[in-house]
Design an enzyme around this catalytic site. Sequence first.
Site, short mmCIF file in Angstrom:
data_model
loop_
_atom_site.label_atom_id
_atom_site.label_comp_id
_atom_site.label_asym_id
_atom_site.label_seq_id
_atom_site.Cartn_x
_atom_site.Cartn_y
_atom_site.Cartn_z
N LEU A 112 -112.87 -8.77 -15.39
CA LEU A 112 -113.70 -8.04 -14.42
C LEU A 112 -114.31 -6.74 -14.96
O LEU A 112 -114.87 -5.96 -14.18
CB LEU A 112 -112.91 -7.74 -13.13
CG LEU A 112 -112.39 -8.97 -12.39
CD1 LEU A 112 -111.72 -8.55 -11.08
CD2 LEU A 112 -113.50 -9.97 -12.13
N ASP A 113 -114.23 -6.49 -16.25
CA ASP A 113 -114.93 -5.34 -16.82
C ASP A 113 -115.41 -5.66 -18.23
O ASP A 113 -115.27 -4.85 -19.15
CB ASP A 113 -114.04 -4.10 -16.82
CG ASP A 113 -114.84 -2.80 -16.95
OD1 ASP A 113 -116.07 -2.84 -16.71
OD2 ASP A 113 -114.25 -1.77 -17.29
N ILE A 114 -115.98 -6.86 -18.38
CA ILE A 114 -116.52 -7.25 -19.68
C ILE A 114 -117.81 -6.47 -19.93
O ILE A 114 -118.75 -6.49 -19.13
CB ILE A 114 -116.80 -8.77 -19.72
CG1 ILE A 114 -115.48 -9.54 -19.65
CG2 ILE A 114 -117.58 -9.15 -20.97
CD1 ILE A 114 -114.57 -9.32 -20.84
N ASN A 118 -115.87 -2.66 -24.23
CA ASN A 118 -114.53 -3.25 -24.14
C ASN A 118 -114.33 -4.43 -25.08
O ASN A 118 -113.32 -5.12 -25.01
CB ASN A 118 -114.23 -3.68 -22.70
CG ASN A 118 -113.92 -2.50 -21.81
OD1 ASN A 118 -113.57 -1.42 -22.29
ND2 ASN A 118 -114.04 -2.69 -20.51
N THR A 161 -118.05 -1.68 -14.09
CA THR A 161 -119.07 -0.86 -14.74
C THR A 161 -120.44 -1.21 -14.19
O THR A 161 -120.87 -2.37 -14.27
CB THR A 161 -119.05 -1.08 -16.27
OG1 THR A 161 -117.76 -0.73 -16.77
CG2 THR A 161 -120.10 -0.22 -16.95
#
Length: 259
Positions: A112-114, A118, A161
């Site tokens: 959920l934050d690719i 990261n 993001t």
Amino acid sequence: MGDVWLLSRQDPPKDPRFEARVAVKTFHIDISEKLVVNELTNWLGLCHPRITPLLAIDYLNWHLAAVMPRMDGSLYEVITKKSFEPTVAMGIVRDILFALEFALGELGIYHLDIKPQNILWLNSPTNVKVADWGISRLASARATTAGMGNASATFTSAAGTPGYMGPERFDPEWPITAASDLYSLGLVASELVVGAFVTDLIRKHGFNEHGLTALNSAAAKVANQIGGSLGDFIAQCTALDPRQRPASFTDALRLLADR
């Protein structure tokens, strides 16, 4: 959620054969204990060559700290200076998919934050590892606790993001599925080929419907430009309707294997 410190030690001193290089992530004191436990618990269970490993949990300057190998950089630093050939980019995307597929199969979680920041690399930008599982959630979770509001609202309610989150992340009734990570990865794949653009478009248009439309148009342009399996992957993964994206990470991998 925290700060990352790059540390090195030589024992005995000045002998490069014994140099140890690690990175230490300390968590901000204002971060809830639940979020910290979520990240560390999930991270401990993720042992895969395409995921940054957690070596130890300790304290640094009275802050809870996670110790991991020191990487050479992130993909964001790379794509602000250059782009990759589509065949190379496809290999990177495939490796990220392997990591996401493993996390879902092993722990039942989505990242959920690719985003490029990261995706870390070691020795070569093509040797990537997925990092920062701080907001990862179980597959049974809902998208968020807050809705999108009216059509002209700025999207700020979901964790993640701005720019890399699909619109479904702001619908409290929409279940978390692979579609959310695939949307993010579709944008990352686009940036690998043409260089960073997501942050600039969000700054220009805002994180709202205009911004999402601009991102979708930019990704579609990249997909049409490169064609082939990677072009199809980008086009399908960045669809604004999550039902039009690949149904699973496995399906996405098959899409890249076609042709």
